[in-house]
Scaffold this active site. Structure first.
Site, short mmCIF file in Angstrom:
data_model
loop_
_atom_site.label_atom_id
_atom_site.label_comp_id
_atom_site.label_asym_id
_atom_site.label_seq_id
_atom_site.Cartn_x
_atom_site.Cartn_y
_atom_site.Cartn_z
CG ASP A 1 0.59 -6.63 1.74
OD1 ASP A 1 0.21 -5.87 2.63
OD2 ASP A 1 0.98 -6.22 0.63
CD GLU B 1 6.44 -7.59 -5.77
OE1 GLU B 1 5.93 -6.72 -6.50
OE2 GLU B 1 7.19 -7.30 -4.81
CG ASN C 1 6.22 -3.77 -9.05
OD1 ASN C 1 5.18 -3.43 -8.50
ND2 ASN C 1 7.01 -4.70 -8.56
CG HIS D 1 3.22 -4.45 -5.90
ND1 HIS D 1 4.39 -4.55 -5.17
CD2 HIS D 1 2.54 -3.41 -5.32
CE1 HIS D 1 4.39 -3.65 -4.22
NE2 HIS D 1 3.29 -2.95 -4.28
P1 PGA Z 1 2.56 3.12 -1.21
O1 PGA Z 1 2.55 1.57 -1.54
O2 PGA Z 1 1.17 3.49 -0.85
O3 PGA Z 1 3.51 3.29 -0.08
O4 PGA Z 1 3.01 3.82 -2.46
C1 PGA Z 1 1.52 1.10 -2.35
C2 PGA Z 1 1.76 -0.33 -2.72
O5 PGA Z 1 2.92 -0.74 -2.91
O6 PGA Z 1 0.78 -1.07 -2.86
#
Ligand code: PGA
Length: 246
Positions: free
Chosen positions: A69, A145, A138, A140
């Site tokens: 992404d 999302e 959350n 995702h």
């Molecule tokens: P993070 O992000 O590794 O910085 O916790 C993970 C994500 O949002 O997929």
């Protein structure tokens, strides 16, 4: 439980365990197509892969890389871009062929065409062999999302408040985090041959236990991964702390 769960002591052990799986994939198929995440979680994995590469234990030169992404809009040379992050934290540290690196263009004017191009590129290289994913607080995966359909494809999405807050560390201030992103869809991810989901720390424990233990639901995009025939989940003790016996 058709998927595999590995709970390790800490972040360092998670880095080693995940890097071992990625290395096994690359050794079995030197031109593997990998989808890689950005974020704090995979840093331990990238450190371990870099060490393996420097010791000559791993040859990444034929591996094809895609990222999951990107923010939108986002200049590719901005240090806050996911593209810059992956170069900085991993790709520039190891021996790869730059022609094998594929990114979403965060400044594409026609995002529909850009997302189609990305999907076509994935198909052109033979599809994703291994998709490595973190998980958001959350639930995702990539920028899919809550509410994202299981058959979603690469597309422009609006980011949740939690996701923007979690990315604030990449920017000078939280207000600067873009409100949108381009992301591989859940359908795109699910077509990968293998999926590796990694999570570290107590702040991920709730999303992990709900995604792995509750019913499959679009409100927890990571829950859909349990339908994949080749899913491995690696958690540290803290991320696993709310898991009931599955
Ligand atoms: P993070 O992000 O590794 O910085 O916790 C993970 C994500 O949002 O997929």
């Amino acid at each position: 439980m058709p998927w595999r769960l590995e709970i390790v002591q800490d972040e360092e052990a998670l880095g080693k365990a995940a890097a071992r799986i990625i290395a096994e994939q690359v050794r079995a198929q030197p031109d593997s197509v990998l989808a890689l995440p950005t974020g704090r979680t995979p840093l331990c994995v990238y450190r371990e892969l870099t060490t393996m590469d420097q010791r000559g234990e791993l040859d990444l030169r034929r591996v094809r890389f895609f990222h999951l992404d990107e923010f939108y809009p986002m200049a590719m040379d901005s240090p806050a871009s996911f593209q810059a992050f992956l170069w900085r934290e991993f790709l520039s540290q190891v021996s790869i062929d730059r022609a094998n690196v594929h990114f979403l263009n965060g400044l594409a004017e026609d995002t529909t065409a850009e997302c189609r191009r990305y999907e076509e590129r994935i198909v052109a290289v033979g599809g994703l062999d291994l998709v490595v994913l973190g998980i958001g607080v959350n639930g995702h995966i990539a920028f899919n999302e809550p509410g994202s359909p299981v058959d979603s494809r690469t597309r422009l999405v609006t980011l949740c408040r939690e996701s923007r807050a979690a990315s604030a560390y990449l920017f000078a201030s939280a207000e600067e985090v873009p409100h949108q992103g381009l992301t591989m869809g859940i359908g795109t991810i699910m077509e990968g041959q293998r999926i590796l989901l990694i999570a570290v720390g107590e702040r991920k424990a709730r999303a992990v236990s709900q995604s792995l233990g509750h019913s499959l639901t679009p409100s927890l995009p990571a829950s859909f991964l349990r339908q994949h025939p080749d899913l491995t989940v690696i958690l540290d003790q803290e991320a696993a702390s709310l898991l009931k016996k599955i």
